[in-house]
Design a protein around this motif. Structure first.
Motif, PDB file in Angstrom:
ATOM      1  N   UNK A 181       0.379  -1.813  -0.479  1.00 59.14           N
ATOM      2  CA  UNK A 181       0.056   0.213  -0.044  1.00 59.14           C
ATOM      3  C   UNK A 181       1.296   0.809   0.325  1.00 59.14           C
ATOM      4  N   UNK A 182       0.344   2.365  -1.204  1.00 57.30           N
ATOM      5  CA  UNK A 182       1.334   3.433  -0.440  1.00 57.30           C
ATOM      6  C   UNK A 182       0.404   4.609  -0.919  1.00 57.30           C
ATOM      7  N   UNK A 183      -0.990   4.728  -0.410  1.00 55.63           N
ATOM      8  CA  UNK A 183      -2.173   6.124  -0.648  1.00 55.63           C
ATOM      9  C   UNK A 183      -1.643   7.070  -0.820  1.00 55.63           C
ATOM     10  N   UNK A 281      18.816  13.531  -5.995  1.00 53.98           N
ATOM     11  CA  UNK A 281      17.533  11.733  -5.818  1.00 53.98           C
ATOM     12  C   UNK A 281      16.880  11.959  -7.267  1.00 53.98           C
ATOM     13  N   UNK A 282      16.332  10.974  -7.123  1.00 52.61           N
ATOM     14  CA  UNK A 282      15.524  10.878  -8.272  1.00 52.61           C
ATOM     15  C   UNK A 282      14.195   9.575  -8.110  1.00 52.61           C
ATOM     16  N   UNK A 283      13.209  10.146  -7.525  1.00 53.48           N
ATOM     17  CA  UNK A 283      11.609   9.967  -6.774  1.00 53.48           C
ATOM     18  C   UNK A 283      11.337   8.411  -7.676  1.00 53.48           C
ATOM     19  N   UNK A 284      11.199   7.350  -6.548  1.00 57.58           N
ATOM     20  CA  UNK A 284      10.604   5.808  -7.646  1.00 57.58           C
ATOM     21  C   UNK A 284       8.891   6.099  -6.914  1.00 57.58           C
ATOM     22  N   UNK A 285       7.828   6.386  -7.614  1.00 65.51           N
ATOM     23  CA  UNK A 285       6.564   6.074  -6.824  1.00 65.51           C
ATOM     24  C   UNK A 285       6.757   4.647  -7.354  1.00 65.51           C
ATOM     25  N   UNK A 286       6.044   4.547  -5.659  1.00 67.03           N
ATOM     26  CA  UNK A 286       5.693   2.250  -5.544  1.00 67.03           C
ATOM     27  C   UNK A 286       4.014   2.649  -5.863  1.00 67.03           C
ATOM     28  N   UNK A 287       3.904   2.058  -6.277  1.00 68.31           N
ATOM     29  CA  UNK A 287       2.246   1.050  -6.254  1.00 68.31           C
ATOM     30  C   UNK A 287       1.864  -0.503  -5.477  1.00 68.31           C
ATOM     31  N   UNK A 288       0.682  -0.969  -5.123  1.00 67.25           N
ATOM     32  CA  UNK A 288       0.457  -1.868  -4.208  1.00 67.25           C
ATOM     33  C   UNK A 288       0.667  -3.021  -6.259  1.00 67.25           C
ATOM     34  N   UNK A 304      11.016  10.399   1.781  1.00 65.88           N
ATOM     35  CA  UNK A 304       9.968  11.521   0.966  1.00 65.88           C
ATOM     36  C   UNK A 304       9.606  11.034   2.618  1.00 65.88           C
ATOM     37  N   UNK A 305       8.924  11.927   3.386  1.00 64.81           N
ATOM     38  CA  UNK A 305       7.800  11.894   4.409  1.00 64.81           C
ATOM     39  C   UNK A 305       6.758  11.154   4.512  1.00 64.81           C
ATOM     40  N   UNK A 306       6.667  10.230   5.683  1.00 65.98           N
ATOM     41  CA  UNK A 306       5.770   9.403   4.826  1.00 65.98           C
ATOM     42  C   UNK A 306       4.764   9.736   6.144  1.00 65.98           C
ATOM     43  N   UNK A 307       5.078  11.105   7.013  1.00 71.57           N
ATOM     44  CA  UNK A 307       2.747  11.207   7.982  1.00 71.57           C
ATOM     45  C   UNK A 307       2.744  10.437   9.277  1.00 71.57           C
ATOM     46  N   UNK A 308       1.787  10.350  10.130  1.00 71.74           N
ATOM     47  CA  UNK A 308       1.443  10.354  11.090  1.00 71.74           C
ATOM     48  C   UNK A 308       0.753   9.172  11.132  1.00 71.74           C
ATOM     49  N   UNK A 309       0.024   9.181  10.263  1.00 70.63           N
ATOM     50  CA  UNK A 309      -1.641   8.217   9.760  1.00 70.63           C
ATOM     51  C   UNK A 309      -1.195   6.201  10.030  1.00 70.63           C
ATOM     52  N   UNK A 316       2.460   0.647   3.599  1.00 68.31           N
ATOM     53  CA  UNK A 316       2.862  -0.474   3.889  1.00 68.31           C
ATOM     54  C   UNK A 316       4.026  -1.158   2.979  1.00 68.31           C
ATOM     55  N   UNK A 317       4.789  -1.416   3.466  1.00 68.08           N
ATOM     56  CA  UNK A 317       5.960  -2.159   2.569  1.00 68.08           C
ATOM     57  C   UNK A 317       6.692  -3.239   3.463  1.00 68.08           C
TER      58      UNK A 317
END
Ligand SMILES: [Fe+2]
Length: 343
Positions: A181-183, A281-288, A304-309, A316-317
């Motif tokens: 998951x990576x909403x 930095x190269x960002x990789x956006x991961x999808x489920x 990057x920052x994940x947040x507190x939720x 979830x990786x």
């Protein structure tokens, strides 16, 4: 195109295996990742061959020239429970089994064994990377961004020994991340070592090769080191950059490495290196359903920052490691495990 072909072959080979075995058999197979690899790699090769020109050698060459191999949509993340709240255990369901088998198979195809270290999270082969609720260092860190680093930074690179304890196994060649998951689309960041070094003057690059840096273990290893070694693993005369054949390999973590002499060219080198990491930095956006295999020798990684939720359907990786274990010695293993390395 090489990686697209590999993804299709991997997905097909894992699909064949899953279709012909019960879930309980699959779980047993995951206890011996090398044997699972021996079983599945010929099937991956056969699927590659029937599709066209790509060979495993092409895939391996790519994995050792790029910062990361992004395998898109290689497994179906189905029947997932709520996102767990701790590194371990990985909940048992079809989606996690598929993710783990796919990662083990992908590493085996690259010539890497899937491994863990007994000193990190009890030596589990896969752990959840999730936001961990609560107070303390590890929960706090689980919500935050991470700057460029390599994993297992206090362990020697493959081909070298720890100067004081030959039982210490090498750090991993690859970090494997399976996205369940990576909403919010939090990117996994990678940095090419070659690109970072290109931005530095040669004399400072040479400083990184000198044995003049201290290294400590990353936080997830701290308690395990105390339990197993009786102390932290600290080295104070380490090099960070190594010439291996005709390329450079790195071990680095902003918070776990530093110059022995704070007012020196060694310090300037590390400052420039850190600044270079930010630039590259190269960002990789991961999808489920995606897996990324990050090269832990020729690249650095962070996020990057994940947040507190936490919990529910939050990020979830699953994380694991890959290593060419052909030179790992018996004393660098645990006799009761097929995959766990010392410490
Ligand atoms: Fe990491």
């Amino acid at each position: 195109m090489v990686i697209a072909h590999f993804c299709a072959a991997l997905r097909a080979a894992v699909g064949d295996l899953m279709a012909s075995h019960a879930e309980a058999d699959i779980r047993t197979m995951l206890e011996d990742p090398v044997a699972l690899g021996v079983r599945i790699v010929p099937s991956i090769e056969a699927h590659l061959a029937s599709a066209g020109a790509t060979t495993l050698a092409d895939v391996i060459a790519y994995a050792w020239s790029a910062p990361a191999v992004h395998l898109r949509a290689v497994f179906d993340p189905t029947q997932l429970p709520s996102t767990p709240l701790a590194f371990a255990p990985v909940p048992q369901c079809q989606g996690t089994a598929l993710a783990m088998v796919s990662a083990v198979a992908a590493f085996a195809a690259l010539g890497s064994a899937t491994i863990s270290y007994g000193s990190e999270n009890g030596g589990d082969l896969f752990v959840n990377l999730v936001v961990i609720p609560g107070t303390g260092d590890i929960p706090k860190k689980s919500t935050k961004s991470m700057s460029g680093h390599t994993d297992g930074v206090s362990f020697p690179i493959r081909g070298q020994n720890d100067p004081e304890d030959e039982r210490i196994a090498p750090s991993p060649d690859f970090v494997g991340l399976c996205c369940l998951r990576n909403p919010d689309g939090v990117p996994t960041n990678v940095m090419s070592l070659e690109a970072v070094l290109k931005g530095m003057p040669d004399n400072l690059v040479d400083e990184l090769r000198k044995p003049q840096y201290w290294i400590t273990s990353q936080r997830t290893f701290e308690s395990g080191m105390h339990e197993i070694l009786g102390d932290e693993l600290v080295r104070d005369d380490a090099s960070l950059l190594f010439r291996v054949k005709d390329t450079n390999w790195i071990r680095y973590s902003h918070s776990n490495t530093g110059p022995a002499d704070a007012d020196s060219a060694a310090q300037e080198a590390i400052q420039q290196f850190q600044a270079g990491c930010v630039q590259c930095v190269q960002g990789i956006e991961l999808y489920p359903g995606d897996i990324v295999l990050v090269n832990n020798r020729i690249a650095l990684h962070g996020r990057a920052n994940v947040g507190s939720e936490y919990g529910g359907t939050t990020r979830w990786l699953l994380r694991t490691y890959g290593l060419d274990t052909s030179s790992v010695k018996p004393e660098q293993r645990y006799p009761d495990s097929k995959f766990k390395l010392f410490p």
